[in-house]
Every structure is written in C-alpha cells, then in structure tokens.
Design a protein around this motif. Structure first.
Motif, PDB file in Angstrom:
ATOM      1  N   SER A   1      -1.438  -1.096  -4.349  1.00 14.21           N
ATOM      2  CA  SER A   1      -2.237   0.106  -4.587  1.00 14.21           C
ATOM      3  C   SER A   1      -1.323   1.319  -4.458  1.00 14.21           C
ATOM      4  N   PHE A   2      -1.557   2.293  -5.313  1.00 15.06           N
ATOM      5  CA  PHE A   2      -0.830   3.558  -5.232  1.00 15.06           C
ATOM      6  C   PHE A   2      -1.845   4.684  -5.281  1.00 15.06           C
ATOM      7  N   VAL A   3      -1.738   5.608  -4.314  1.00 16.00           N
ATOM      8  CA  VAL A   3      -2.611   6.784  -4.293  1.00 16.00           C
ATOM      9  C   VAL A   3      -1.801   7.998  -3.861  1.00 16.00           C
ATOM     10  N   GLY A   4      -2.277   9.169  -4.255  1.00 17.15           N
ATOM     11  CA  GLY A   4      -1.875  10.417  -3.636  1.00 17.15           C
ATOM     12  C   GLY A   4      -2.964  10.789  -2.653  1.00 17.15           C
ATOM     13  N   ASP A   5      -2.633  11.516  -1.593  1.00 18.49           N
ATOM     14  CA  ASP A   5      -3.676  11.784  -0.599  1.00 18.49           C
ATOM     15  C   ASP A   5      -4.624  12.906  -1.019  1.00 18.49           C
ATOM     16  N   HIS A   6      -4.261  13.669  -2.033  1.00 19.19           N
ATOM     17  CA  HIS A   6      -5.132  14.679  -2.649  1.00 19.19           C
ATOM     18  C   HIS A   6      -4.354  15.315  -3.783  1.00 19.19           C
ATOM     19  N   GLY A   7      -4.967  16.234  -4.502  1.00 21.67           N
ATOM     20  CA  GLY A   7      -4.284  16.922  -5.587  1.00 21.67           C
ATOM     21  C   GLY A   7      -3.491  18.117  -5.084  1.00 21.67           C
ATOM     22  N   TRP A   8      -3.136  19.016  -6.016  1.00 24.55           N
ATOM     23  CA  TRP A   8      -2.305  20.167  -5.651  1.00 24.55           C
ATOM     24  C   TRP A   8      -2.412  21.235  -6.732  1.00 24.55           C
ATOM     25  N   HIS A   9      -2.598  22.471  -6.290  1.00 23.44           N
ATOM     26  CA  HIS A   9      -2.614  23.607  -7.213  1.00 23.44           C
ATOM     27  C   HIS A   9      -1.187  24.058  -7.502  1.00 23.44           C
ATOM     28  N   LEU A  10      -0.885  24.292  -8.763  1.00 19.82           N
ATOM     29  CA  LEU A  10       0.430  24.801  -9.178  1.00 19.82           C
ATOM     30  C   LEU A  10       0.276  26.136  -9.898  1.00 19.82           C
ATOM     31  N   GLY A  11      -0.557  27.016  -9.340  1.00 20.35           N
ATOM     32  CA  GLY A  11      -0.758  28.337  -9.917  1.00 20.35           C
ATOM     33  C   GLY A  11      -1.980  28.443 -10.797  1.00 20.35           C
TER      34      GLY A  11
ATOM     35  N   PHE B   1       0.865  -1.185   0.000  1.00 22.12           N
ATOM     36  CA  PHE B   1       0.000   0.000   0.000  1.00 22.12           C
ATOM     37  C   PHE B   1       0.900   1.233   0.000  1.00 22.12           C
ATOM     38  N   ILE B   2       0.917   1.970  -1.130  1.00 18.70           N
ATOM     39  CA  ILE B   2       1.832   3.102  -1.289  1.00 18.70           C
ATOM     40  C   ILE B   2       1.038   4.403  -1.342  1.00 18.70           C
ATOM     41  N   VAL B   3       1.472   5.365  -0.535  1.00 18.00           N
ATOM     42  CA  VAL B   3       0.836   6.686  -0.501  1.00 18.00           C
ATOM     43  C   VAL B   3       1.896   7.744  -0.774  1.00 18.00           C
ATOM     44  N   SER B   4       1.577   8.674  -1.647  1.00 13.05           N
ATOM     45  CA  SER B   4       2.444   9.816  -1.906  1.00 13.05           C
ATOM     46  C   SER B   4       1.720  11.081  -1.459  1.00 13.05           C
ATOM     47  N   ASP B   5       2.473  12.031  -0.920  1.00  8.29           N
ATOM     48  CA  ASP B   5       1.881  13.217  -0.304  1.00  8.29           C
ATOM     49  C   ASP B   5       1.798  14.377  -1.304  1.00  8.29           C
ATOM     50  N   ASP B   6       0.588  14.918  -1.479  1.00  4.64           N
ATOM     51  CA  ASP B   6       0.376  16.100  -2.324  1.00  4.64           C
ATOM     52  C   ASP B   6       0.632  15.832  -3.807  1.00  4.64           C
ATOM     53  N   MET B   7       0.376  14.632  -4.281  1.00  2.96           N
ATOM     54  CA  MET B   7       0.632  14.316  -5.691  1.00  2.96           C
ATOM     55  C   MET B   7      -0.633  14.433  -6.517  1.00  2.96           C
ATOM     56  N   ARG B   8      -0.629  15.366  -7.426  1.00  2.00           N
ATOM     57  CA  ARG B   8      -1.743  15.465  -8.369  1.00  2.00           C
ATOM     58  C   ARG B   8      -1.558  14.420  -9.468  1.00  2.00           C
ATOM     59  N   PRO B   9      -2.612  14.078 -10.196  1.00  2.00           N
ATOM     60  CA  PRO B   9      -2.496  12.987 -11.179  1.00  2.00           C
ATOM     61  C   PRO B   9      -1.880  13.434 -12.498  1.00  2.00           C
ATOM     62  N   GLN B  10      -0.767  14.164 -12.412  1.00  2.00           N
ATOM     63  CA  GLN B  10      -0.078  14.600 -13.620  1.00  2.00           C
ATOM     64  C   GLN B  10       0.988  13.577 -13.978  1.00  2.00           C
ATOM     65  N   LEU B  11       0.530  12.356 -14.209  1.00  2.00           N
ATOM     66  CA  LEU B  11       1.404  11.243 -14.541  1.00  2.00           C
ATOM     67  C   LEU B  11       1.206  10.877 -16.005  1.00  2.00           C
TER      68      LEU B  11
END
Length: 521
Positions: A328-338, A38-48
């Motif tokens: 499973s891989f998730v980010g905990d939410h998205g992120w605004h970049l301006g 179970f993998i979690v990344s912090d503040d990762m938006r789905p810009q993959l």
C-alpha cells in the motif's frame, strides 16, 4: 456380455469429498501468508502521473515524473478520490492507523497521544503483530515523539529505526535545497538512509517470510516531500524552469468565511520566506518568483521519493517476494502549492484533504483497477486486514474508547469486483480553528462545510447552532473551489440537503446513503 457400472455409494462419495477437502486445507495452510509493505509519504498531494485526468489536483502543472509510483498504480487498486479525515500529520496518521476518526481518537494536534486521550486502540501494525507477523517500522509512520509515545512501541516487534542524519538536513534556514553528490556522500539524506535500512530489513525478513514461518508487516515512512524540500540536485534537471507555471487561482475563494483561511505559518517559519515579510493574511500572495521556485522544488522532492519507492519495488522483485506481498502507498494528506493563495495543509479544501492511495494485492489487482469512488483513509485498515485474510473488523459503536479493535471505515475490497455497486457516496473531513471545528462532507459533486463551535473534553461535540461560517463549492462548475456559493439563492435547497447529510454523519450509513441518492448530490 454387458458391463454394469455402479456409482459410488453415498458413504464413499462423502469420504472422497472429505479427503479432497483435507488435501486442499493442508495446501492452503501450508502456503505462506501475504506479507505487507506499508509505505507512507509526508505531505504528498496526488499529483502523480497515474492520477492524470479529472481528479488531478490542478489544471496547471508540469508532467510529473513518477515512473515507479505509476508502475505500482498500474498493478494496484488506485483510488483517485481518497480523502483524509484531518489534513495534518498526527491526526491523519492516527486516524488511518487506528481506523477511527479524530472525534474518536481525540487527536487534533501534533502533541496528543491517542492511547492517552482516546483509548488503547490496536493499530494496523499492532494488529499484524498480534497475528504472528514480524512488525517493523522506520522513518515517519506515526507522528514522532510525544504524539505517539515515541513511535507507538506496542506496534512493533523489532526496534524502531530513525535515520541519524535527519537533524542535520532539517533546518529552518531555507525552505528548499538541492543537495550535491559530495554533500550526500558525506551525509546521506534521511530518506536515503531509510530506504537503505528497508532493503536491509527485507533481506533479513525474506527467508522466514518465503518459507511461511514468519510473514512481515514492514512500514516505511518517508519524510519528503515535507518542508524543507530537500532532495538530490539531479532531480532539478527533470523540471526546467520554463516548464514550471504559476497556479491559475492565486487568490482566496470568493465569499470565503475568514475562519476557513490558514495563514501558512509552517512555510513562513523558514528564514528565506520570513525575510519576505508576509503576514499570511487572506490574499497576501507569495511573490511569483518564490512561488515558482517552491513549486519546482516540491515536484523535485516528489520525484526523489518516487525513485526510492522504485528501489523498494526492485528489491521485492529481486528477493522473490513481489507475488506474496501486499503493497500500500499513501500520502498522509494533500498540500497547497499556492492555489487559492494557500500553502501547506491545515484546511478543509480539496487540495489539503485529497491524497494518494493505492493498494496492490497479488492475484487480485495485477492488471490494475482504477476507481473514482469516494473513499476515506479510515477505509485503509480494514481493507489491508481483509486482503491478508486476517478477518473482518466490526464497526465501532458510538462509544468505543474501551474497544481495542474496530473500524469507523469500510473495506475497499468490493471495489476490486467488476460488478460492484457504489460503496460510499461521501467522505468526511474536519479541521479545528479558534474554538470551532470545520466539518466538511465531500459528495460526488459538492464540498459542503460548516464551522460550529466545538466542545472538547469530555464531550467532543459540535454546537451546530453556533456557526462561524458556511461553505459550499460546486465541483461540477468550479473544480478549483474558487467561489463559495453557500449564500447563493440558487443553492439554498442544496445547502439545506447537505446540512442534513453533514449533521446525520457517517455513522448512520444507511440513512446517509439513502439521502445522498434521494437528493442526487
């Protein structure tokens, strides 16, 4: 001379079937249970790379280099439209790790611990622990310290791991930094320490997992790309400055109610940003050169995390665990970049609530399944439990503080079937601000939000008659959410229908699905 062939008697046929059934059951019971990574990344938006297409976060971007996550996505159920329940660390993680929404967990901030304010809920790793798994955690899985009672001790069977170098690399002096090889040799980056520990644990857990004696639930929480954006300097070379572009919409949505705005204080707290003297007020944009640097640093941090995910995947392959481990891989939410002039999270906008989610289930998703169905992060828990064949979670009743195991989500396993029907034509998110609670419903076409006054303890209910603002964004013609059309005459009927859906809420699932299909929203 003729030969007469007699068919087996009914008794003999029953006996034969029983013996075959016993053999099959023994084979099934003897086969090792599926492990979970179970993998979690912090503040990762789905810009993959795997998300390239209509559900990509922004039309202006470099080619994001995420080879390992793209590989994982190609062997997973990839959810291109997955939405968190609240776009900040602790409320979101608490929600998907308990499969309950913030109004049930009563966690809206970075301090409240769900076991104290919501109930003694069984978490996802704790569920596997109760079912005989070795449950191991490291890095940032729950929000640390008081928000989780110290990484939620009931969830784990082994001591929790924190990287020793995190205090050194977490500083408010700079919003981003490219670490040199010399610096990293002296003090490895925290996420490097985490992946090293994860590899060590995989090697320790592998023998019992492969024999079926003790399967594992291994939770790996990476700290990046959370601010400050710190990463190995070689990742900057992946993103030449000439390839980094400004967002196309560096301004707040037209007609946006002020209550919807976040003053991005999290970013302004860093010394290099504070020196710019930004107030964080609506349409006070970050200078272009700083915006470009921050975007480049964020991309570099994402590729850095991608490389660490690749290390984990390679170790699973090396240990012969790839075909017996759900990932499973998730980010905990998205992120605004301006975009929209916003930074960080803390909003109900698409950029903050839309996050990556992929689930690899050996034997079921080997060739990759891409779904653009609307899903929610509360769906993750029941999906992983069912994928591991550990039962089906009951739906939580309206008052569930006394119930340890239940879900306010829906299993996503039916999306793996080629003949599935639409499962959930909505996603709900929320954000508290200044005594109000912004509730948003995302349908296939629209994002509709109301900001009612909110009664907290002991009722935790909105006062729908007292609104501080209303928003409607039409993603068919405005995917960047640049114009709030809630007060536009031509959208009056749509607003009234979405208002009904929002007030109906997720719990009345049959009614809300009927209304969404009826109103075609």
């Amino acid at each position: 001379m003729s030969t007469i062939t007699r068919s087996p008697s009914p008794f003999f046929r029953c006996l034969l079937f029983f013996l075959l059934l016993m053999v099959c059951c023994r084979r099934i019971s003897a086969s090792p249970r599926k492990n979970v990574l179970f993998i979690v990344s912090d503040d990762m938006r789905p810009q993959l790379g795997a998300y390239s297409g209509p559900n990509f976060p922004s039309p202006i971007h470099p080619q994001m280099i995420t080879r390992n996550l793209d590989r994982l996505a190609s062997e997973s159920l990839l959810l291109t439209r997955a939405y968190v329940q609240q776009a900040t660390c602790s409320p979101s993680r608490t929600s998907f790790l308990t499969s309950r929404r913030p109004d049930t967990t009563h966690v809206y901030d970075l301090k409240s611990y769900f076991r104290k304010v919501g109930g003694n809920f069984t978490t996802l790793p704790q569920y596997f622990k109760k079912h005989g798994y070795e449950s191991v955690g490291m890095g940032k899985v729950f929000h640390p310290r008081e928000a989780s009672g110290g990484d939620d001790p009931p969830s784990w069977t082994l001591p929790y791991y924190h990287p020793s170098n995190k205090p050194y690399w977490t500083t408010t002096k700079r919003s981003w930094y490219a670490a040199t090889p010399h610096e990293r040799k002296k003090r490895p980056l925290p996420d490097e320490q985490i992946v090293k520990h994860a590899v060590k644990m995989l090697r320790k857990l592998a023998p019992k997992a492969k024999s079926g004696q003790k399967p594992f639930f291994l939770a790996v929480g990476f700290y990046k790309p959370h601010l400050p954006f710190v990463f190995p300097e070689e990742f900057l070379a992946m993103y030449p400055p000439s390839e980094i572009h400004l967002p196309p919409n560096p301004y707040a949505p037209e007609n946006m109610p002020s209550i919807a705005w976040c003053d991005y204080g999290e970013l302004r707290d860093y010394d290099d940003i504070a020196r710019l003297g930004l107030s964080g007020d609506i349409n006070t944009t970050v200078p272009s050169n700083v915006t470009l640097d921050l975007r480049r640093a964020y991309y570099s941090a994402v590729s850095y995390i991608d490389s660490l995910v690749g290390t984990l995947l390679a170790e699973l392959d090396h240990l012969g665990l790839a075909q017996s481990t759900i990932i499973s891989f998730v980010g905990d939410h998205g992120w605004h970049l301006g975009e929209n002039g916003e930074w960080t999270k803390h909003t109900n906008f698409e950029q903050a609530t839309h996050a990556p989610m992929m689930i690899r289930i050996p034997g079921l998703t080997d060739h990759g399944i891409v779904s653009d169905q609307l899903v929610e992060f509360v769906d993750l828990y029941p999906t992983i439990v069912e994928a591991a064949m550990l039962g089906t979670l009951p739906v939580c009743p309206e008052e569930s503080s006394h119930i340890e195991v239940c879900t306010e989500g829906t299993s996503l396993l039916p999306l793996i079937s080629s003949n599935y029907t639409e499962r959930k034509p909505y996603a709900f998110s929320q954000w508290p601000r200044n005594g109000t609670m912004g509730y948003t419903i995302r349908t296939s076409r629209y994002r509709y939000t109301e900001w009612p006054k909110f009664r907290s303890y002991p009722v935790y209910k909105p006062i729908w008659s007292a609104l501080a603002g209303v928003e409607l964004y039409d993603h068919q013609i405005d995917p960047e959410e640049n114009r709030n059309v809630a007060n536009a005459t031509q959208y009056a009927t749509i607003c009234s229908k979405l208002k009904l859906l929002l007030h109906t809420g997720w719990r009345d699932q049959q009614n809300i699905q009927r209304l969404i299909f009826k109103y075609n929203v």
